[in-house]
Design a protein around this motif. Structure first.
Motif, mmCIF file in Angstrom:
data_model
loop_
_atom_site.group_PDB
_atom_site.id
_atom_site.type_symbol
_atom_site.label_atom_id
_atom_site.label_comp_id
_atom_site.label_asym_id
_atom_site.label_seq_id
_atom_site.Cartn_x
_atom_site.Cartn_y
_atom_site.Cartn_z
ATOM 1 N N ASN A 92 -9.099 -7.476 -9.988
ATOM 2 C CA ASN A 92 -9.338 -8.949 -10.852
ATOM 3 C C ASN A 92 -10.623 -9.484 -11.290
ATOM 4 N N LEU A 93 -11.598 -9.280 -10.232
ATOM 5 C CA LEU A 93 -12.891 -9.522 -10.339
ATOM 6 C C LEU A 93 -13.778 -8.951 -11.507
ATOM 7 N N HIS A 94 -13.351 -7.522 -11.518
ATOM 8 C CA HIS A 94 -14.363 -6.448 -12.295
ATOM 9 C C HIS A 94 -13.572 -6.305 -13.553
ATOM 10 N N ASN A 95 -12.157 -6.481 -13.543
ATOM 11 C CA ASN A 95 -11.166 -6.091 -14.827
ATOM 12 C C ASN A 95 -11.447 -4.392 -14.846
ATOM 13 N N ASP A 96 -11.052 -3.882 -13.640
ATOM 14 C CA ASP A 96 -11.154 -2.528 -13.548
ATOM 15 C C ASP A 96 -9.723 -1.909 -13.313
ATOM 16 N N THR A 97 -9.403 -1.087 -14.242
ATOM 17 C CA THR A 97 -8.005 -0.567 -14.345
ATOM 18 C C THR A 97 -7.882 0.729 -13.584
ATOM 19 N N ALA A 98 -9.194 1.264 -12.968
ATOM 20 C CA ALA A 98 -9.171 2.387 -12.118
ATOM 21 C C ALA A 98 -8.834 1.848 -10.870
ATOM 22 N N MET A 99 -9.361 0.804 -10.127
ATOM 23 C CA MET A 99 -8.941 0.109 -8.972
ATOM 24 C C MET A 99 -7.510 -0.283 -9.024
ATOM 25 N N LEU A 100 -6.837 -0.693 -10.130
ATOM 26 C CA LEU A 100 -5.554 -0.779 -10.182
ATOM 27 C C LEU A 100 -4.681 0.294 -10.141
ATOM 28 N N ASP A 101 -5.147 1.403 -10.534
ATOM 29 C CA ASP A 101 -4.422 2.816 -10.600
ATOM 30 C C ASP A 101 -4.586 3.213 -9.063
ATOM 31 N N GLU A 102 -5.608 2.806 -8.341
ATOM 32 C CA GLU A 102 -5.849 3.236 -6.893
ATOM 33 C C GLU A 102 -4.669 2.403 -6.251
ATOM 34 N N ALA A 103 -4.620 1.241 -6.424
ATOM 35 C CA ALA A 103 -3.601 0.491 -5.636
ATOM 36 C C ALA A 103 -2.328 0.764 -5.872
ATOM 37 N N ALA A 104 -1.936 1.158 -7.123
ATOM 38 C CA ALA A 104 -0.636 1.373 -7.579
ATOM 39 C C ALA A 104 -0.220 2.912 -7.133
ATOM 40 N N GLU A 105 -1.026 3.711 -6.919
ATOM 41 C CA GLU A 105 -1.022 5.165 -6.144
ATOM 42 C C GLU A 105 -0.500 4.709 -4.712
ATOM 43 N N LEU A 106 -1.225 3.937 -3.971
ATOM 44 C CA LEU A 106 -0.941 3.583 -2.580
ATOM 45 C C LEU A 106 0.553 3.166 -2.517
ATOM 46 N N VAL A 107 0.802 2.030 -3.387
ATOM 47 C CA VAL A 107 2.227 1.404 -3.359
ATOM 48 C C VAL A 107 3.085 2.305 -3.838
ATOM 49 N N THR A 108 3.121 3.315 -4.755
ATOM 50 C CA THR A 108 3.758 4.239 -4.972
ATOM 51 C C THR A 108 4.321 5.176 -3.907
ATOM 52 N N ASP A 109 3.199 5.469 -2.928
ATOM 53 C CA ASP A 109 3.252 6.301 -1.881
ATOM 54 C C ASP A 109 4.374 5.782 -0.828
ATOM 55 N N PHE A 110 3.980 4.178 -0.654
ATOM 56 C CA PHE A 110 4.946 3.614 0.295
ATOM 57 C C PHE A 110 6.078 3.334 -0.343
ATOM 58 N N ARG A 111 6.283 3.252 -1.605
ATOM 59 C CA ARG A 111 7.795 3.113 -2.232
ATOM 60 C C ARG A 111 8.599 4.332 -1.977
ATOM 61 N N ASP A 112 8.002 5.261 -2.414
ATOM 62 C CA ASP A 112 8.634 6.655 -2.243
ATOM 63 C C ASP A 112 9.036 6.966 -0.926
ATOM 64 N N THR A 113 8.247 6.791 -0.007
ATOM 65 C CA THR A 113 8.410 6.766 1.546
ATOM 66 C C THR A 113 9.578 6.367 1.930
ATOM 67 N N TRP A 114 9.490 4.713 1.406
ATOM 68 C CA TRP A 114 10.525 3.837 1.883
ATOM 69 C C TRP A 114 11.982 4.154 1.293
ATOM 70 N N LYS A 115 11.681 4.542 -0.081
ATOM 71 C CA LYS A 115 13.153 5.016 -0.675
ATOM 72 C C LYS A 115 13.727 6.147 0.093
ATOM 73 N N GLU A 116 13.067 7.091 0.716
ATOM 74 C CA GLU A 116 13.646 8.336 1.653
ATOM 75 C C GLU A 116 14.347 7.312 2.782
ATOM 76 N N VAL A 117 13.581 6.554 3.493
ATOM 77 C CA VAL A 117 14.098 5.949 4.809
ATOM 78 C C VAL A 117 15.577 5.408 4.400
ATOM 79 N N VAL A 118 15.515 4.555 3.069
ATOM 80 C CA VAL A 118 16.753 3.905 2.848
ATOM 81 C C VAL A 118 17.899 4.686 2.641
ATOM 82 N N LYS A 119 17.594 6.173 1.870
ATOM 83 C CA LYS A 119 18.643 6.934 1.584
ATOM 84 C C LYS A 119 19.237 7.737 3.082
ATOM 85 N N GLN A 120 18.091 7.839 3.928
ATOM 86 C CA GLN A 120 18.586 8.445 5.178
ATOM 87 C C GLN A 120 19.330 7.450 5.988
#
Length: 132
Positions: A92-120
């Motif tokens: 937000n401070l630096h208008n940096d899309t690479a930082m957003l991509d990094e955050a999104a990648e981590l959130v995606t990992d959490f989401r995908d793991t959580w999706k497996e937990v819900v499925k199981q």
């Protein structure tokens, strides 16, 4: 489907969701807000960027607040949530899309793991033969 009917459907989805499904909705919402924030940076629409980064941060903060400190996994997850939150602030401070991509990648990992937990969990609750 009318806007009113869609809103009623969404409200019903949230009201009838299990805690696991609600967490999954939070991850998906966070990813949506990060995508919109990235679009804001790319289009020089800083209000869109700022609003959506703040929404993503609120979700991460909510996930942090609801962590149970009694579980050992909390000690491992909490620093990652904190890291995501800091990346969002810096983006937000630096208008940096690479930082957003990094955050999104981590959130995606959490989401995908959580999706497996819900499925199981569903399979254990309803049996593996159902359409749950």
């Amino acid at each position: 489907m009318s806007t009113q009917a869609y809103q009623a459907y969404q409200n019903n989805s949230v009201e009838t969701a299990s805690p696991g499904e609600l967490t999954l909705m939070l991850y998906n919402g966070c990813l949506k807000f990060i995508r919109l924030a990235k679009k804001g940076i790319e289009e020089s629409n800083y209000e869109l960027k700022n609003t959506n980064i703040q929404k993503a941060q609120k979700i991460i903060q909510e996930l942090m607040v609801t962590m149970n400190p009694e579980y050992k996994i909390t000690e491992e997850i909490m620093p990652l949530y904190d890291y995501i939150n800091r990346k969002l602030m810096e983006a937000n401070l630096h208008n940096d899309t690479a930082m957003l991509d990094e955050a999104a990648e981590l959130v995606t990992d959490f989401r995908d793991t959580w999706k497996e937990v819900v499925k199981q969990t569903r399979q254990q609750k309803f049996g593996s033969g159902g359409n749950a």
